[in-house]
Design a protein around this motif. Structure first.
Motif, mmCIF file in Angstrom:
data_model
loop_
_atom_site.group_PDB
_atom_site.id
_atom_site.type_symbol
_atom_site.label_atom_id
_atom_site.label_comp_id
_atom_site.label_asym_id
_atom_site.label_seq_id
_atom_site.Cartn_x
_atom_site.Cartn_y
_atom_site.Cartn_z
ATOM 1 N N ARG A 215 15.595 117.425 75.037
ATOM 2 C CA ARG A 215 16.352 117.741 76.252
ATOM 3 C C ARG A 215 16.188 119.206 76.643
ATOM 4 N NH1 ARG A 215 20.703 114.433 77.535
ATOM 5 N NH2 ARG A 215 22.084 116.214 77.653
ATOM 6 N N HIS B 126 25.075 125.618 65.028
ATOM 7 C CA HIS B 126 23.654 125.922 65.129
ATOM 8 C C HIS B 126 22.883 124.600 65.124
ATOM 9 C CE1 HIS B 126 20.512 129.109 63.715
ATOM 10 N NE2 HIS B 126 20.141 128.458 64.771
ATOM 11 N N ARG C 199 18.552 115.198 87.593
ATOM 12 C CA ARG C 199 17.856 116.442 87.309
ATOM 13 C C ARG C 199 16.468 116.166 86.751
ATOM 14 N NH1 ARG C 199 22.023 119.831 83.794
ATOM 15 N NH2 ARG C 199 23.305 120.771 85.421
ATOM 16 N N THR D 269 25.891 135.294 73.837
ATOM 17 C CA THR D 269 26.038 133.910 74.279
ATOM 18 C C THR D 269 27.366 133.308 73.875
ATOM 19 O OG1 THR D 269 25.038 133.017 72.288
ATOM 20 C CG2 THR D 269 23.567 133.504 74.139
ATOM 21 N N ILE D 270 28.163 134.046 73.111
ATOM 22 C CA ILE D 270 29.494 133.527 72.794
ATOM 23 C C ILE D 270 30.529 134.575 73.135
ATOM 24 C CG2 ILE D 270 28.925 131.860 70.980
ATOM 25 C CD1 ILE D 270 29.662 134.274 69.042
ATOM 26 N N PRO E 26 25.380 132.524 66.544
ATOM 27 C CA PRO E 26 24.633 132.608 67.802
ATOM 28 C C PRO E 26 24.547 134.058 68.272
ATOM 29 C CG PRO E 26 26.780 131.612 68.143
ATOM 30 C CD PRO E 26 26.605 131.744 66.684
ATOM 31 N N ASN F 252 15.863 128.445 69.148
ATOM 32 C CA ASN F 252 17.183 128.357 68.521
ATOM 33 C C ASN F 252 18.214 127.966 69.562
ATOM 34 O OD1 ASN F 252 17.430 129.240 65.596
ATOM 35 N ND2 ASN F 252 15.935 130.687 66.468
ATOM 36 N N GLN G 65 19.176 129.344 73.541
ATOM 37 C CA GLN G 65 19.585 130.739 73.562
ATOM 38 C C GLN G 65 18.496 131.684 73.057
ATOM 39 O OE1 GLN G 65 21.774 128.376 72.322
ATOM 40 N NE2 GLN G 65 23.673 128.629 73.485
ATOM 41 N N GLU G 66 17.661 131.186 72.157
ATOM 42 C CA GLU G 66 16.621 132.069 71.632
ATOM 43 C C GLU G 66 15.303 131.331 71.606
ATOM 44 O OE1 GLU G 66 19.145 134.816 68.459
ATOM 45 O OE2 GLU G 66 17.453 133.601 67.776
ATOM 46 N N TRP H 92 22.513 126.882 70.006
ATOM 47 C CA TRP H 92 23.857 126.671 69.455
ATOM 48 C C TRP H 92 24.707 125.886 70.443
ATOM 49 C CZ3 TRP H 92 20.935 130.963 68.648
ATOM 50 C CH2 TRP H 92 20.836 131.470 67.353
ATOM 51 N N LYS I 21 17.065 125.161 64.803
ATOM 52 C CA LYS I 21 16.782 126.397 64.060
ATOM 53 C C LYS I 21 15.280 126.649 64.018
ATOM 54 C CE LYS I 21 20.645 125.388 60.977
ATOM 55 N NZ LYS I 21 20.946 124.839 59.654
ATOM 56 N N ASP I 22 14.895 127.724 64.669
ATOM 57 C CA ASP I 22 13.499 128.189 64.584
ATOM 58 C C ASP I 22 12.477 127.077 64.732
ATOM 59 O OD1 ASP I 22 14.402 130.683 64.302
ATOM 60 O OD2 ASP I 22 14.053 130.844 62.138
ATOM 61 N N LEU J 90 17.604 120.177 80.292
ATOM 62 C CA LEU J 90 18.920 119.539 80.376
ATOM 63 C C LEU J 90 19.872 120.267 79.443
ATOM 64 C CD1 LEU J 90 18.063 115.735 80.550
ATOM 65 C CD2 LEU J 90 18.754 117.257 82.390
ATOM 66 N N GLN K 161 16.196 121.391 61.873
ATOM 67 C CA GLN K 161 14.886 121.923 61.516
ATOM 68 C C GLN K 161 13.864 120.810 61.553
ATOM 69 O OE1 GLN K 161 16.675 123.750 57.683
ATOM 70 N NE2 GLN K 161 14.548 124.438 57.852
ATOM 71 N N LEU L 258 16.776 126.441 56.263
ATOM 72 C CA LEU L 258 17.221 127.662 56.920
ATOM 73 C C LEU L 258 18.751 127.694 56.940
ATOM 74 C CD1 LEU L 258 14.808 127.666 59.953
ATOM 75 C CD2 LEU L 258 14.799 129.289 58.062
ATOM 76 N N GLY M 114 28.305 126.130 71.126
ATOM 77 C CA GLY M 114 29.393 126.987 70.686
ATOM 78 C C GLY M 114 28.912 127.777 69.492
ATOM 79 N N LYS M 115 29.543 127.551 68.319
ATOM 80 C CA LYS M 115 29.092 128.264 67.127
ATOM 81 C C LYS M 115 28.241 127.384 66.239
ATOM 82 C CE LYS M 115 32.039 132.095 66.788
ATOM 83 N NZ LYS M 115 32.635 133.064 65.862
ATOM 84 N N GLU N 22 19.078 118.512 60.180
ATOM 85 C CA GLU N 22 19.914 119.710 60.310
ATOM 86 C C GLU N 22 19.262 120.768 61.180
ATOM 87 O OE1 GLU N 22 21.453 121.038 56.613
ATOM 88 O OE2 GLU N 22 22.172 119.047 56.055
#
Lengths: 392, 339, 375, 259
Positions: free
Chosen positions: D62, D32, A295, C20-21, C16, D25, D71-72, D27, D35-36, D67, D230, C11, D29-30, D228
């Protein structure tokens, strides 16, 4: 320093020699005494073993022998053996072709992004590979096809194909005019040569300019067009033998008798489940890194599958799949359950029953399968060597 | 446990020659074992098939019973070994069983090359054809070009080939390994006709979903003398099996039945009867059996007529006037005299 | 760039975004992520709609289970006839002999339950003393099986192997196949890796010979030719002959499975053992085999699955295994015409066992994989 | 020793940044992971990203060639925003080269074929042209003599240099390096780093995830420290190493430099 002489029983070379020699003797003795017992048993029980029955006329009829014509009252036992062998090879080839296509389809479906498709493929694989093949063959033949396919007079018509409880009847071409059809075959051959040259040229052109043509499509359509036009010009030198309903069944055309059809169907489904699993394993053996690398250099999905995933997956898929081909060939011996006339059915069963020559007949059957097995290992070795050369 | 031990030793010493059989004759072996091991088909109604209680019944099984009665005086001392067509002769010559009573046709090749001997016949059969009633077929001659279901590895297959070849007709065999499959084939439409011995056809028809939909063509195309088979090389045992069968036929001829055999034994003016029921002569001793060998067989199993009536008649194969009737009544069953 | 320190504030983790979940996102990602994907989903949903409801209707909703003969099924043809299976269940599971002698039926039941009691803890991860359970399964259990099912001791009447049938026979054939073939297979695998050329050659010949031939031919051989190989007087009945054929056949496959395990063992293990002054057999038995066997368990289980399915071939030489029993029952006058039910039942029983075993072997494989990665 | 002046000049040109990352942003799954994140990368700028494992630094780069899907927030590469549009993604990917920790060479293709695959099929170059280009770049990474071998026959360092050449064959505008040396033996690290330094000197825009602080010091215009998910701190290398502002950075640097 004093030279040490090793006690004889602690000399490893001698020990190895003694072990091997005694093992060899033991096995030779065992084989010999089995041989001797067998000979004396045969004599004692008045059973005569000889190959003279090979040239005797087979007193029964083999119903399906597309390659060697069976003539009642002329065909000999040894010819029956070859008819059986050819029938085995026929069902093996048909099965291998179909199982490969279906297996790859299911295997790729198994790795599909679509959850439903992937789970259905899983269901397919787990269902069919976890039930005995014999059960599946009988199920399709007796419980499904024989029970639900109509008799010849109410055949299911699919154009010029007819499906009924006797099997699948297909049209076959036959030669009406020898000269013209030879010319026609010549033209087709020439057009194949032409497309070959065209493909070579187009590859060269691609290498030097980077411009590619849809070679396969162009070749295929031009071959079809050329052969169709000349066919019409030559005034249809080939006839098509379409099966016609006779007094009992369809006559003429080609036939896939129901036993062969069921056997082929069951072998295909059963083996494709295993091939699908091989394909899945092959595809998932490719590391995520390969996909990401493909890719990252901008290959499209199709290009990636064609140039990166498939070539690598095939190396994992092909060896076990070749073994599956051998398994399919061996499994075709279960035809005896539905009455297809392959080698075990006509030779190890019918001929054995009629002549009683168990030793020779079983030995020949085994030799045939051992040859298939050796051939498979031979192909596998060649393949592995080739892969080893191109990649270490 | 004997078998397990012999299995273990057999596997361990597969190659090492054993001493030959411990018993010189089959009779001695059978007697010391205490039971007769009799090879049967096990799946043909009227010949040998398990009944509701799981006991093997039929005209073939009855021959086994009669031999056991003759040897032990107890017809129940039989173990029936169901065999496929392919195994019956090897099982016999290997000594796994003492006799075969499995609708086996007597032919020259089998007799001469397989190390077996045929005794006499307990059912004389002939090969016929069964077709659908509404197919409008009235003769085997109409079957030119037809597909025909047949059980493979049988003489049936050969007779059919000969018959069609002789008549210059064509056919497509649809071979199955069991007779049940041939029935499924016929019912499922895999073939236009089913061929087998007439007796079997009757049995098969009775097992179809609608027996009235099928009919037998008139021709009988072969001779199928079926009877018990023994190993070659033990004449005494062959005599025992053959004469047990003869005794059953003679008994019918002389009017001895399981019901009146006691009375006959107690008081019969006819010396022929006396020799059979054991009140006269040394018939048993000559065979190496007890004096009342035939008495036991008749008493416990019945004479030939009784057996036939009990086993084959229900299939819808009448006996009167057929080949299976006594020679005195126009049939061809003819047993040599017991004397 | 001095302001870069302002970003030191940590932060908090956020949830999410909703879309998306959860199941909506899951459905979108797995079923409708692209046009082809959506089309595929629709095709499958349509196929399910076509085939699943009628099947469920036939197999469950309209099915017959009551009654004791075919009249129930004959009056309601729209559903499956499970009555047939119910009535014939004992025959299908235990064979004719044990089914027709109700006072003997306890014997196969005991044999099966003891097997279950041994095998269930074996496949559960946390069971202690697994080794002893396994040894019991391989040594004591066969003895128990012989005593209870075959009989002849403690006043239990003998049931000839010739009278075994149904699932019991299928089980007996494959169980004998696996436990006798295991030691043979280990020896052959060691032989194939031996440095002695003759030993190696003979092992290879043996293994390849049996692997090259279809089982059905071997069974024919066992049923027709074996009697010729043994001297008169040594005679086994058909079941035992089939067992011999199956064992010879299976030992070749077991050997290949074990060989795979042997190959996976690090050479260093052998060398370390050598350095400790151990001889060949001691090294092999104490060091190499325990590790190799552990690795090859999944492959051995896989060959066992294949064997378990293949035992159905004995029906061709006339033995009444589960498949043949189901067929015979559905072809008998009493239940003629209900053969789909017969095949489905037999297929289902085979499937349960094979699927169970294959899931277990896959689980083991994954576990071995992670174990080895952890090392 | 300090680095060349040219590459250390602060990027204050008027041309828009080649990569603009805005409030990114992501994730798993859940979990995170990013971050920003705000980050602009200018043309020819070299950025080294470091941080403890699991800090999201690999995920960040990536995301830049999709790749990983975010999400945000937004990522704009050379004026094109990354969306689900497959065609756009492929365009961006062919402009952004990437070098992986585990090389990810295609084992069934020769070294040269690895390099020419994409030029032929993506850039539609002729084979001859592509071969020339491939050889030129293999020359550049100093392994032209290995061109007809298979990756499996090469050492790790050589493989990584082939991977760099393969990425360069697409003539990318940005190069991403995802821990390019962490799977290598020390002596091979050197040869790969040298190649990367030469590449930097040629003016390529580079984003490098690495713990090779010597490299950062020598080449980077900016060093980014992530923790973490950031960006904790970013600065030019001199200030970053000599005068870290946050405690977390200090701790990290002390661990990485004194080991």
């Amino acid at each position: 320093m004093k030279s040490t002489t090793i006690p004889l029983h602690r000399n490893p070379k001698l020990r190895s020699f003694v072990v091997q020699a005694s093992l060899l003797l033991l096995v030779a003795y065992a084989l010999f005494s089995v041989y001797q017992t067998t000979v004396s048993n045969l004599e004692e029980r008045g059973i005569k073993t000889s190959t003279s029955f090979f040239d005797e006329v087979a007193p029964f009829k083999v119903g399906y022998s597309p390659f060697l014509e069976f003539k009642l009252g002329e065909t000999t036992y040894i010819e029956v053996f070859f008819i059986g062998v050819l029938n085995t090879l026929l069902v093996a080839v048909l099965g291998i072709l179909a199982a490969t296509v279906l297996g790859f389809f299911i295997g790729i479906m198994r790795t599909s992004q679509n959850w439903l498709a992937s789970k259905c493929a899983l269901f397919y694989v787990e269902t069919f590979r976890n039930m005995p093949l014999l059960l599946q063959i009988m199920f399709w033949n007796f419980a499904i096809f024989l029970a639900f396919l109509p008799p010849p007079k109410q055949s299911i018509e699919m154009g010029v194909f007819f499906l009924n409880s006797r099997g699948l009847h297909t049209p076959v071409p036959f030669i009406e005019n020898h000269l013209l059809s030879t010319i026609w075959f010549g033209v087709i051959f020439a057009s194949f040569v032409g497309t070959f040259v065209f493909a070579k040229w187009s590859k060269k052109r691609f290498e030097s300019t980077g411009k590619s043509l849809p070679v396969f499509l162009i070749s295929l359509s031009s071959i079809i067009t050329v052969s169709y036009i000349t066919f019409v010009i030559l005034g249809s030198p080939l006839g098509i033998d379409i099966p016609v309903l006779g007094k009992f069944n369809f006559k003429g055309g080609g036939q896939l008798p129901l036993p062969l059809f069921s056997l082929w169907f069951a072998l295909t489904i059963y083996t494709s489940a295993f091939i699908a699993e091989n394909v899945r394993a092959g595809i998932s053996s490719i590391s995520k890194g390969q996909v990401e690398a493909a890719r990252s250099i901008g290959l499209t999905r199709t290009q990636m599958v064609k140039m990166i995933i498939l070539p690598q997956a095939l190396r994992v898929v092909i060896p076990p799949t070749i073994s599956q081909y051998l398994n399919l060939t061996k499994n075709s011996s279960l035809a005896i359950a539905v009455g297809f006339e392959e080698v075990v059915a006509v030779w190890a069963n019918i001929s054995l029953n009629q002549t009683g020559q168990a030793l020779i007949i079983i030995a020949m059957t085994i030799v045939f399968y051992e040859c298939c097995s050796l051939f498979t290992s031979f192909i596998l070795n060649i393949y592995n060597k080739r892969v080893q050369i191109t990649e270490r | 446990m004997k078998k397990i031990t012999s299995l273990l030793t057999g596997v361990a010493f597969a190659g090492i020659a054993f001493a030959n059989a411990a018993y010189a004759t089959t009779l001695e072996e059978v007697q010391s074992r205490g039971e007769l091991r009799c090879g049967v088909d096990g799946g043909v109604a009227g010949f040998s098939a398990p009944n509701d209680a799981g006991k093997m019944v039929g005209i073939d099984a009855s021959v086994c019973d009669a031999v056991a009665a003759a040897v032990f005086g107890d017809a129940s001392k039989v173990t029936y070994i169901p065999l496929t067509a392919a195994e019956r002769f090897t099982a016999l010559t290997a000594g796994e069983i003492d006799m075969v009573s499995r609708n086996t046709t007597h032919t020259l090749t089998r007799d001469a090359t397989l190390g077996v001997n045929f005794t006499y016949y307990n059912f004389i059969d002939g090969q016929g054809f069964m077709v659908a009633k509404d197919a409008g077929l009235s003769s085997v001659k109409d079957l030119d070009g037809a597909s025909i279901c047949v059980q493979t590895g049988t003489t049936t297959e050969l007779n059919m080939a000969d018959y069609f070849r002789n008549g210059g007709m064509d056919f497509t065999p649809v071979g199955y390994s069991t007779s049940v499959q041939t029935r499924e084939g016929l019912e499922g439409g895999a073939c236009d006709a089913l061929t087998s011995d007439a007796s079997q056809l009757a049995a098969i028809r009775s097992e179809t979903a609608d027996p009235n939909a099928w009919t037998m063509l008139p021709e009988i195309i072969s001779k199928e003398p079926l009877g018990p088979v023994v190993r070659q090389g033990d004449d005494q045992w062959m005599d025992i099996v053959a004469w047990t069968l003869y005794a059953l036929i003679n008994a019918e001829e002389l009017g001895i039945t399981s019901a009146n055999v006691d009375a006959m034994k107690a008081d019969s003016p006819n010396p022929s009867v006396g020799r059979i029921v054991g009140s006269e002569g040394e018939t048993g001793a000559n065979l190496g059996l007890s004096q009342d060998w035939a008495y036991n067989a008749i008493k416990q199993v019945g004479n030939y007529g009784e057996i036939y009536e009990r086993t084959v008649e229900p299939l819808g194969i009448p006996r009167a006037g057929s080949v299976n009737d006594l020679w005195t009544r126009g049939g061809i069953l003819y047993a040599p005299p017991v004397r | 760039m001095a302001d870069s320190t302002l970003k030191l504030k940590k932060l908090p983790d956020r949830e999410p975004p909703e879309n998306t979940i959860g199941w909506i996102a899951w459905i979108r990602d797995n079923l409708f992520s692209s046009a082809t994907n959506t089309l595929t989903t629709l095709i499958f949903v349509y196929l399910f709609y076509l085939y699943i409801p009628p099947f469920i209707e036939w197999a469950i909703i309209n099915a017959n289970i009551s009654g004791t003969d075919r009249s129930v099924c004959d009056t309601n043809k729209s559903g499956a006839c499970w009555t047939f299976i119910k009535i014939r269940l004992e025959q299908l599971l235990f064979g004719l002999y044990f089914a027709s002698n109700p006072e003997q039926t306890w014997r196969p039941i005991v044999a099966f339950s003891v097997f279950g009691m041994l095998i269930i803890p074996l496949v559960i991860d946390k069971t202690p003393h697994k080794k002893w359970l396994l040894i019991a399964l391989l040594t004591l259990y066969p003895l128990l099986f012989i005593c209870v099912v075959y009989g002849g001791v403690f006043g239990i009447p003998v049931s000839d192997t010739g009278q075994w049938g149904g699932l019991l026979l299928t089980f007996a054939l494959s169980f004998v196949g696996i436990i006798v073939a295991l030691p043979l297979g280990i020896l052959l695998a060691l032989g194939r890796r031996s440095e002695m050329p003759i030993v190696k050659m003979m092992s290879v010949t043996y293994i390849e010979f049996w692997r090259g031939t279809p089982l059905i031919t071997i069974l024919f051989m066992a049923s027709v030719m074996l009697p010729l190989f043994f001297p008169s007087g040594v005679d086994f009945d058909k079941v035992v002959r089939a067992m011999i054929g199956i064992t010879l056949f299976q030992s070749a496959y077991t050997a290949e499975a074990v060989r795979g395990g042997l190959q996976a063992i690090d050479k260093g293990q052998n060398e370390a053992a050598m350095a400790l002054g151990m001889g060949y057999w001691r090294r092999t038995i104490l060091i190499v085999l325990p590790q190799a066997l552990k690795i090859s368990i999944p492959s051995i289980v896989n060959t066992f699955i294949a064997l378990f399915k293949d035992t159905s071939l004995v029906s061709i030489i006339g033995l009444l295994d589960l498949l043949k029993m189901a067929q015979n029952s559905s072809r008998s006058l009493d239940w003629n015409g209900y053969d789909i039910e017969g095949y489905l039942f037999a297929g289902f029983v085979f499937w349960i066992f094979c699927y169970g075993m294959s899931s277990y072997s896959q689980k083991l494989e994954r576990k071995l994989d992670t174990d080895r990665r952890a090392e | 020793m300090t680095s060349t002046a040219a590459s250390k000049k602060p990027m204050m040109t008027d041309s828009p940044p080649i990569i603009t990352i805005n409030k990114l942003n992501k994730w798993y799954g859940k979990f995170h992971v990013l971050k920003d994140i705000d980050l602009n990368v200018n043309k020819t700028e070299k950025i080294v990203i470091c941080g403890p494992s699991g800090s999201g630094k690999s995920t960040l780069i990536r995301c830049i060639n999709r790749l990983e899907v975010h999400q945000e927030g937004s990522i704009i590469v050379d004026g094109t925003e990354l969306t689900d549009d497959v065609k756009q993604i492929n365009e961006i990917r062919s402009d952004v080269g990437m070098v992986f920790q585990h090389f990810n060479l295609f084992p069934h293709l020769t070294v040269l074929e690895n390099c020419t695959l994409a030029p032929i099929w993506v850039r539609k170059k002729s084979k001859i042209e592509a071969d020339e280009l491939g050889m030129e770049l293999l020359n550049k990474v100093r392994i032209p003599d290995q061109a007809h071998k298979y990756p499996g026959q090469l050492s790790g360092g050589q493989q990584q240099r082939v991977a760099i050449a393969r990425a360069l064959c697409m003539q990318p505008r940005v190069m991403l390096f995802d821990e390019p040396t962490s799977a290598l033996d020390p002596e091979m690290i050197k040869e790969v780093l040298e190649t990367m330094i030469e590449l930097a000197d040629s003016g390529m825009t580079m984003l490098v995830v690495t713990h090779e602080m010597g490299f950062a010091n020598k080449v980077a215009d900016r060093v980014i420290f992530m923790d973490e998910g950031q960006i904790v701190e970013q600065n030019d290398p001199k200030n970053f190493f000599n005068n870290p502002k946050s405690e977390r950075t200090k701790l990290f640097l002390s661990q990485i430099l004194n080991h």
